[in-house]
Write a protein that holds these residues in place. Structure first.
Motif, PDB file in Angstrom:
ATOM      1  N   GLU A   1      41.154  41.160  74.784  1.00 42.43           N
ATOM      2  CA  GLU A   1      42.134  40.064  74.480  1.00 42.43           C
ATOM      3  C   GLU A   1      41.523  38.531  74.627  1.00 42.43           C
ATOM      4  O   GLU A   1      40.745  38.422  75.336  1.00 42.43           O
ATOM      5  CB  GLU A   1      43.278  40.260  75.104  1.00 42.43           C
ATOM      6  CG  GLU A   1      43.145  39.869  76.790  1.00 42.43           C
ATOM      7  CD  GLU A   1      44.342  40.561  77.505  1.00 42.43           C
ATOM      8  OE1 GLU A   1      45.242  41.158  77.235  1.00 42.43           O
ATOM      9  OE2 GLU A   1      44.290  39.956  78.711  1.00 42.43           O
ATOM     10  N   TYR A   2      42.147  37.936  73.909  1.00 41.51           N
ATOM     11  CA  TYR A   2      41.950  36.243  73.914  1.00 41.51           C
ATOM     12  C   TYR A   2      42.636  35.499  75.212  1.00 41.51           C
ATOM     13  O   TYR A   2      43.647  35.740  75.306  1.00 41.51           O
ATOM     14  CB  TYR A   2      42.307  35.808  72.777  1.00 41.51           C
ATOM     15  CG  TYR A   2      41.232  35.830  71.582  1.00 41.51           C
ATOM     16  CD1 TYR A   2      40.093  35.178  71.433  1.00 41.51           C
ATOM     17  CD2 TYR A   2      41.647  36.783  70.473  1.00 41.51           C
ATOM     18  CE1 TYR A   2      39.138  35.468  70.300  1.00 41.51           C
ATOM     19  CE2 TYR A   2      40.744  37.021  69.444  1.00 41.51           C
ATOM     20  CZ  TYR A   2      39.459  36.340  69.327  1.00 41.51           C
ATOM     21  OH  TYR A   2      38.632  36.525  68.110  1.00 41.51           O
ATOM     22  N   GLU A   3      41.793  34.789  75.633  1.00 41.80           N
ATOM     23  CA  GLU A   3      42.321  33.921  76.638  1.00 41.80           C
ATOM     24  C   GLU A   3      42.431  32.421  76.178  1.00 41.80           C
ATOM     25  O   GLU A   3      41.453  31.871  75.315  1.00 41.80           O
ATOM     26  CB  GLU A   3      41.392  33.432  77.905  1.00 41.80           C
ATOM     27  CG  GLU A   3      41.254  34.788  78.769  1.00 41.80           C
ATOM     28  CD  GLU A   3      39.913  34.852  79.644  1.00 41.80           C
ATOM     29  OE1 GLU A   3      39.235  33.738  79.639  1.00 41.80           O
ATOM     30  OE2 GLU A   3      39.556  35.784  80.239  1.00 41.80           O
TER      31      GLU A   3
ATOM     32  N   VAL B   1      42.039  32.414  57.751  1.00 46.92           N
ATOM     33  CA  VAL B   1      41.138  31.664  58.046  1.00 46.92           C
ATOM     34  C   VAL B   1      40.689  31.634  59.634  1.00 46.92           C
ATOM     35  O   VAL B   1      41.621  31.846  60.460  1.00 46.92           O
ATOM     36  CB  VAL B   1      41.557  30.005  57.892  1.00 46.92           C
ATOM     37  CG1 VAL B   1      40.577  29.062  58.259  1.00 46.92           C
ATOM     38  CG2 VAL B   1      42.011  30.024  56.428  1.00 46.92           C
ATOM     39  N   HIS B   2      39.315  32.068  59.721  1.00 46.32           N
ATOM     40  CA  HIS B   2      38.811  32.325  61.071  1.00 46.32           C
ATOM     41  C   HIS B   2      37.844  31.180  61.331  1.00 46.32           C
ATOM     42  O   HIS B   2      37.055  30.907  60.540  1.00 46.32           O
ATOM     43  CB  HIS B   2      38.223  33.826  61.015  1.00 46.32           C
ATOM     44  CG  HIS B   2      37.476  33.973  62.277  1.00 46.32           C
ATOM     45  ND1 HIS B   2      36.621  34.767  62.510  1.00 46.32           N
ATOM     46  CD2 HIS B   2      37.711  33.431  63.587  1.00 46.32           C
ATOM     47  CE1 HIS B   2      36.089  34.863  63.951  1.00 46.32           C
ATOM     48  NE2 HIS B   2      36.881  34.256  64.757  1.00 46.32           N
ATOM     49  N   MET B   3      38.247  30.312  62.422  1.00 46.73           N
ATOM     50  CA  MET B   3      37.337  29.177  62.590  1.00 46.73           C
ATOM     51  C   MET B   3      37.021  28.997  64.198  1.00 46.73           C
ATOM     52  O   MET B   3      37.779  29.413  65.259  1.00 46.73           O
ATOM     53  CB  MET B   3      38.324  27.827  62.433  1.00 46.73           C
ATOM     54  CG  MET B   3      38.534  27.709  61.033  1.00 46.73           C
ATOM     55  SD  MET B   3      37.316  27.059  59.904  1.00 46.73           S
ATOM     56  CE  MET B   3      36.802  25.522  60.647  1.00 46.73           C
ATOM     57  N   HIS B   4      35.866  28.793  64.606  1.00 44.96           N
ATOM     58  CA  HIS B   4      35.423  28.115  65.728  1.00 44.96           C
ATOM     59  C   HIS B   4      35.181  26.868  65.743  1.00 44.96           C
ATOM     60  O   HIS B   4      34.733  25.989  64.802  1.00 44.96           O
ATOM     61  CB  HIS B   4      34.123  28.986  66.254  1.00 44.96           C
ATOM     62  CG  HIS B   4      34.345  30.267  66.463  1.00 44.96           C
ATOM     63  ND1 HIS B   4      33.407  31.299  67.030  1.00 44.96           N
ATOM     64  CD2 HIS B   4      35.374  31.179  66.300  1.00 44.96           C
ATOM     65  CE1 HIS B   4      33.801  32.551  67.160  1.00 44.96           C
ATOM     66  NE2 HIS B   4      35.220  32.548  66.610  1.00 44.96           N
ATOM     67  N   GLY B   5      35.371  26.077  67.015  1.00 48.93           N
ATOM     68  CA  GLY B   5      35.041  24.581  66.690  1.00 48.93           C
ATOM     69  C   GLY B   5      34.510  24.238  68.150  1.00 48.93           C
ATOM     70  O   GLY B   5      34.629  24.666  69.201  1.00 48.93           O
TER      71      GLY B   5
ATOM     72  N   GLY C   1      35.467  27.147  71.188  1.00 49.04           N
ATOM     73  CA  GLY C   1      35.764  28.175  71.411  1.00 49.04           C
ATOM     74  C   GLY C   1      36.513  28.653  69.915  1.00 49.04           C
ATOM     75  O   GLY C   1      36.665  27.640  68.969  1.00 49.04           O
ATOM     76  N   HIS C   2      37.208  29.730  69.675  1.00 44.51           N
ATOM     77  CA  HIS C   2      37.936  30.230  68.729  1.00 44.51           C
ATOM     78  C   HIS C   2      38.970  29.425  68.631  1.00 44.51           C
ATOM     79  O   HIS C   2      39.830  29.060  69.661  1.00 44.51           O
ATOM     80  CB  HIS C   2      38.347  31.540  69.042  1.00 44.51           C
ATOM     81  CG  HIS C   2      39.155  32.396  68.031  1.00 44.51           C
ATOM     82  ND1 HIS C   2      38.693  33.283  67.272  1.00 44.51           N
ATOM     83  CD2 HIS C   2      40.545  32.407  68.001  1.00 44.51           C
ATOM     84  CE1 HIS C   2      39.749  33.613  66.519  1.00 44.51           C
ATOM     85  NE2 HIS C   2      40.782  33.033  67.003  1.00 44.51           N
ATOM     86  N   LEU C   3      39.256  28.947  67.425  1.00 41.04           N
ATOM     87  CA  LEU C   3      40.386  28.136  67.157  1.00 41.04           C
ATOM     88  C   LEU C   3      41.896  28.925  67.036  1.00 41.04           C
ATOM     89  O   LEU C   3      41.892  29.686  66.065  1.00 41.04           O
ATOM     90  CB  LEU C   3      40.333  27.178  66.027  1.00 41.04           C
ATOM     91  CG  LEU C   3      39.251  26.156  66.086  1.00 41.04           C
ATOM     92  CD1 LEU C   3      39.025  24.949  64.803  1.00 41.04           C
ATOM     93  CD2 LEU C   3      39.128  25.483  67.447  1.00 41.04           C
TER      94      LEU C   3
HETATM   95 ZN    ZN Z   1      36.811  33.943  66.558  1.00 43.57          ZN
END
Ligand code: ZN
Length: 142
Positions: A60-62, A88-92, A104-106
């Motif tokens: 799971e995402y924190e 839309v899948h983005m990391h920043g 992290g994952h946005l």
């Molecule tokens: Zn991601």
């Protein structure tokens, strides 16, 4: 490994709007322009960010909300389908005032101060995410 062949079609150059959600703006643009698959790159600044780290054991995402202005050093990601909707899948990677990097994952809740996005549209087979039992993530089904 799975793979599929796509060809690059149009490149879209976007100036993102101030005080609006980064992911929502990109998602809306893809829906309005019927962009089914793409690579996205963004630089600029945010007034706040909501980033995540995927806990591989818990699957799971924190989420971590950062309530301060930061530069977007680089945000990149892609467009595909999830449950029939464009996703839309983005990391920043973000830079705080003292130079500290947050990344992290946005998630929704990342709000644009200024943003320059280049979206490279891809053409090929339908790019759909499916639940992957090995990771707990929704990954491309190629
Ligand atoms: Zn991601």
């Amino acid at each position: 490994m799975q793979s599929a062949r796509f060809s690059r079609v149009d490149s879209h150059v976007l100036r993102l709007e101030k005080d609006r959600d980064l992911l929502q703006q990109l998602t809306n643009y893809c829906q309005e322009n019927e962009i089914d698959a793409a690579h996205i790159s963004v630089i600029g600044a945010v007034t706040e960010a909501n980033v995540g780290f995927y806990d591989q054991d818990e699957e799971e995402y924190e989420e971590r909300f950062i309530d301060e202005p930061m530069g977007i050093i680089q945000a990149s990601g892609n467009v595909s389908f999830l449950e029939g909707e464009r996703f839309v899948h983005m990391h920043g990677t973000f830079c705080q005032e003292d130079g500290t990097v947050q990344a992290g994952h946005l998630f929704n809740g990342t709000v644009v101060f200024a943003g320059e996005a280049i979206l490279h549209e891809l053409e090929g087979p339908r790019l759909e995410r499916v639940q992957d039992p090995a990771t707990g993530l929704t990954l491309w089904d190629l």
